[in-house]
Design a protein around this motif. Structure first.
Motif, PDB file in Angstrom:
ATOM      1  N   ASP A 132       1.051   4.124  -2.875  1.00  0.00           N
ATOM      2  CA  ASP A 132       0.884   5.537  -2.568  1.00  0.00           C
ATOM      3  C   ASP A 132       2.084   6.355  -3.044  1.00  0.00           C
ATOM      4  N   GLN A 133       3.299   5.814  -2.895  1.00  0.00           N
ATOM      5  CA  GLN A 133       4.495   6.517  -3.365  1.00  0.00           C
ATOM      6  C   GLN A 133       4.467   6.710  -4.882  1.00  0.00           C
ATOM      7  N   ARG A 181       1.799   6.788  -6.749  1.00  0.00           N
ATOM      8  CA  ARG A 181       0.738   7.754  -7.043  1.00  0.00           C
ATOM      9  C   ARG A 181       1.235   9.180  -6.815  1.00  0.00           C
ATOM     10  N   GLN A 182       1.964   9.402  -5.723  1.00  0.00           N
ATOM     11  CA  GLN A 182       2.499  10.735  -5.437  1.00  0.00           C
ATOM     12  C   GLN A 182       3.536  11.155  -6.473  1.00  0.00           C
ATOM     13  N   LEU A 208       0.832  -1.205   0.000  1.00  0.00           N
ATOM     14  CA  LEU A 208       0.000   0.000   0.000  1.00  0.00           C
ATOM     15  C   LEU A 208       0.867   1.256   0.000  1.00  0.00           C
ATOM     16  N   LYS A 209       1.954   1.239   0.774  1.00  0.00           N
ATOM     17  CA  LYS A 209       2.877   2.386   0.779  1.00  0.00           C
ATOM     18  C   LYS A 209       3.546   2.553  -0.573  1.00  0.00           C
TER      19      LYS A 209
END
Length: 130
Positions: free
Chosen positions: A115-116, A118-119, A111-112
């Motif tokens: 998210d990374q 995506r950022q 999940l991290k």
């Protein structure tokens, strides 16, 4: 952008695989006291798309743990044989709790990563707009 989508698909496949693993661990914990229940296990395998390795994972076939079932002595149990024993399950709660924790942490790591990516993708789009 294909590298970003590839990274996101790898992270997504990892989250799906760990969620599936956690489902099997939950079933094992729920059936700890079920007579004759055999522990379920799954393995992960790398996905191959168009003949090339993608880096993504998927769960393989569910298998039953072939460890011997525990013999429980309870002559009053209707499942007991003439010696007063019956087959319990081969689920070890300590192992299941450790597997659940490992699956949870692996899910969070994927999940991290998602998210990374995506950022990073969002930051790249902001740079390209300037």
């Amino acid at each position: 952008m294909t590298d970003f989508s590839d990274a996101m698909s790898v992270a997504t496949s990892g989250m799906k695989a760990q969620a599936n693993r956690l489902r099997h661990v939950s079933e094992n914990i729920a059936n700890t006291d079920t007579p004759g229940y055999q522990r379920k296990t799954i393995a992960f395998q790398e996905m191959v798309e168009n003949g090339r390795r993608s880096g993504a994972v998927e769960t393989g076939r569910m298998r039953l743990d072939q460890t011997e079932l525990t013999r429980i002595y309870d002559p009053a149990n209707p499942l007991a044989d003439e010696t007063g024993h019956y087959d319990g399950s081969n689920v070890n709660l300590l192992i299941e709790i450790a597997d659940a924790r490992e699956a949870q942490r692996s899910y969070e790591a994927n999940l991290k990563m998602f998210d990374q990516v995506r950022q990073m993708s969002s930051a790249l789009m902001d740079l390209l707009r300037r």
